[in-house]
Write a protein that holds these residues in place. Sequence first.
Motif, PDB file in Angstrom:
ATOM      1  N   LEU A  30       0.556   6.416  11.379  1.00  0.00           N
ATOM      2  CA  LEU A  30       1.314   5.177  11.568  1.00  0.00           C
ATOM      3  C   LEU A  30       0.442   3.960  11.298  1.00  0.00           C
ATOM      4  CD1 LEU A  30       3.414   5.990  14.763  1.00  0.00           C
ATOM      5  CD2 LEU A  30       4.036   6.274  12.358  1.00  0.00           C
ATOM      6  N   SER A  31      -0.867   4.086  11.596  1.00  0.00           N
ATOM      7  CA  SER A  31      -1.787   2.983  11.318  1.00  0.00           C
ATOM      8  C   SER A  31      -2.124   2.897   9.842  1.00  0.00           C
ATOM      9  CB  SER A  31      -3.083   3.171  12.132  1.00  0.00           C
ATOM     10  OG  SER A  31      -2.826   3.099  13.512  1.00  0.00           O
ATOM     11  N   GLY A  32      -1.796   3.939   9.083  1.00  0.00           N
ATOM     12  CA  GLY A  32      -2.124   3.944   7.669  1.00  0.00           C
ATOM     13  C   GLY A  32      -1.008   3.462   6.768  1.00  0.00           C
ATOM     14  N   ARG A  33       0.204   3.412   7.274  1.00  0.00           N
ATOM     15  CA  ARG A  33       1.333   3.018   6.430  1.00  0.00           C
ATOM     16  C   ARG A  33       1.537   1.508   6.470  1.00  0.00           C
ATOM     17  NH1 ARG A  33       5.810   7.765   7.658  1.00  0.00           N
ATOM     18  NH2 ARG A  33       4.569   9.512   6.847  1.00  0.00           N
ATOM     19  N   ILE A  34       0.612   0.798   5.872  1.00  0.00           N
ATOM     20  CA  ILE A  34       0.636  -0.668   5.922  1.00  0.00           C
ATOM     21  C   ILE A  34       0.865  -1.301   4.562  1.00  0.00           C
ATOM     22  CG2 ILE A  34      -0.907  -0.735   7.920  1.00  0.00           C
ATOM     23  CD1 ILE A  34      -3.107  -1.619   5.848  1.00  0.00           C
ATOM     24  N   HIS A  35       0.844  -0.518   3.484  1.00  0.00           N
ATOM     25  CA  HIS A  35       0.889  -1.096   2.145  1.00  0.00           C
ATOM     26  C   HIS A  35       1.987  -0.440   1.308  1.00  0.00           C
ATOM     27  CE1 HIS A  35      -0.465  -0.946  -2.198  1.00  0.00           C
ATOM     28  NE2 HIS A  35      -0.328  -2.243  -1.986  1.00  0.00           N
ATOM     29  N   ALA A  36       2.659  -1.259   0.549  1.00  0.00           N
ATOM     30  CA  ALA A  36       3.641  -0.777  -0.425  1.00  0.00           C
ATOM     31  C   ALA A  36       3.461  -1.576  -1.701  1.00  0.00           C
ATOM     32  CB  ALA A  36       5.061  -0.927   0.113  1.00  0.00           C
ATOM     33  N   SER A  37       3.830  -0.992  -2.804  1.00  0.00           N
ATOM     34  CA  SER A  37       3.743  -1.705  -4.079  1.00  0.00           C
ATOM     35  C   SER A  37       4.738  -1.108  -5.052  1.00  0.00           C
ATOM     36  CB  SER A  37       2.323  -1.627  -4.657  1.00  0.00           C
ATOM     37  OG  SER A  37       1.955  -0.282  -4.948  1.00  0.00           O
ATOM     38  N   GLY A  38       4.981  -1.818  -6.121  1.00  0.00           N
ATOM     39  CA  GLY A  38       5.908  -1.338  -7.134  1.00  0.00           C
ATOM     40  C   GLY A  38       6.042  -2.362  -8.245  1.00  0.00           C
TER      41      GLY A  38
END
Length: 679
Positions: free
Chosen positions: A370-378
Amino acid sequence: PKLRMVINGDAEVNANRAEISASVRSTSTKYKNAAEKLAAASHHQPEQSDETGSTDEADRSRSHATDKALVSCFVHLESPEVAKTEALRRDERRDVQQDNLIVADLTPRDIESLMTGQRTSAYARKIAYVETGSPLSAPKPVTELRTSAKPTGRKLGTPRAIDQARVVVGIIDVGGFDFAHPDFLRSGEPRFRAIWDQGGPGAGTGAQGRIPEVRYGTVITPAMMKAAMKDADVAGVLPHDFMPQSSTRPGSHGTHVASIAAGNSGVCPEAHIVGVTIALSGDELERRSTFFDSTRLAHAVDFITEYAANVGLPVAINISLGTNGHAHDGTSPIARWIDTKLSRPGRCVCVAAGNSGQEAATFDGDIGYLSGRIHASGRIPARGLNADLEWQVVGNGIVDVSENEMEIWYRAGDEFCVQVRSPSGCESEWVGPGEFYENQPLPSKTFLSVYNERYLPANGQNRISIFLSPNLKSPINGIEAGTWTVRLKGIEVRDGRYDAWIERDDPRPLGRLGDSQAWLFPSYFSSTSNVDSNSVSSLACGRDVIAVGNADMSQDQIHVSSSQGPTWDGRPKPDIAAPGSDIVAANGFAGGEDRDMWVSKTGTSMASPYVTGVAAVMLAKERRLTAKQIAGIMRRTAQPFAGSDYQWQDAAGYGVIQAEECLERVAQPFAASDLGEDE
């Protein structure tokens, strides 16, 4: 954007916001502590007063809020030549200028006058823009075990070869510093030369010899440490009973970090040690009276570098704290502030890369991801096409009462609009470039704010900021739980790429709220939206800092939780990896039992001080080195993990630091050979 939200809050809202916001401080005594309010919120309504009720009364409340709330800000001037005046100063102000940046504490009334153009002084008219500091996240290393076995093997070089007493090691951290721990005593004398407790009582102190002036908090001098130790010995109690700090948690993070870098068991055990405690504590109930954002980090860096200048020594500083605010490209105010400090030789700053590298559970019950899911891109390929981001807010018996924040950065050549859909299906209006949607109440009583800004002054790029805020007036309501959908649509697309980051909360319970437990809890991207890259802390994205990953030496690999790069602008961060797994160091405020003197912890927080210690020894040997030269030597001598080559890796950087080889190369920048000389 956050400044507008504060301006629109009345006294009660901003008093409660101060409990959960790093950059808002309230001096109001009218409203009870938020934890108490949350526990009582479902049982009764607050008494009516001149701060609630009619519109006129609400206006008086907002006026009252301008007197009782302060916001810590970075003020950007049009040019560094603009002289600092008293225009932003009052009795409580702590403004400090560097280049064209000022750190200042402003009231909502001050901010509103700047934003609406009501600038009454020539100085105020020279202000380009104002933004809040970024919240600092409490480090979350894994504590393995307590032990009576003192660590060995970290010291570098020999006393005869390198005078390690000729360098300052600065530690900016949380949890307090146990100056009486055996790892910080030499012949019964404390090795700390100063501890600035930013959350301590008092209004600061003037300069004390070579110790700089501070305008808030408490400075603990060596004389005060010695007196506390003497009195504690007579009374049969612990020294911190006589010299209390704002945080003295057993297993103190700051104590452990200082031990690795410069304790008697550390890498540079002869150094001057200067500690600064940021007023950030997981069990602190009166957060409303303190700031704990990146503006306080700027003050801390200033304090340590000024001490080093006063004693005429080079300095290596460690920061094992993090934030996800801003564009992760080194253009944030705090990154620029630190880089400016590093323009002089004899200075180095090392920053933990962060523990946001894990994207999936590694065993049953593991929630570290849960602490690792901080970034998204596309990428939006063309005009009229959409892209969705799934943003998770916890439920299942937990109510999140924190202010959740997402930033989406996209290129200057593009134009996107954005829409937000709640878990219950409520859709916001589309917000186009240059538009905003502020503090809008949804049926769930969550407040939604969306800002779509063009050409940000810091980097010329575009930013969408989205805030999910709880209802901060009684009866308090948390954020609607479930999956929030953020939809981006291309209006004008030339590049189409975007990156999004979620700002981190520090998980902590606040009390009961009806049938649920109220928490400040981090939100996160769904597994569908999360992209396992670019998760390195934005603090570690500065151009001249050394970003450090966590090397698990027992497994000969980077630790699964260590954050990845690169930066948003494509630079290689982290720079280096260092031992950070199962690291034994001082167990602060453990009660004095021999069996509890030492503790093992795991995280980039433990890796970074190792590199700081190496940098300190390098500077003790060659003080002319610059931060860039130190980083270059470390990169050049690093050893890749087995199976890797010398190319930069997104989590391990250029490899594991080779401390002794770094020392061997410190003279090379100053020892060029003239091939034209006759033999």
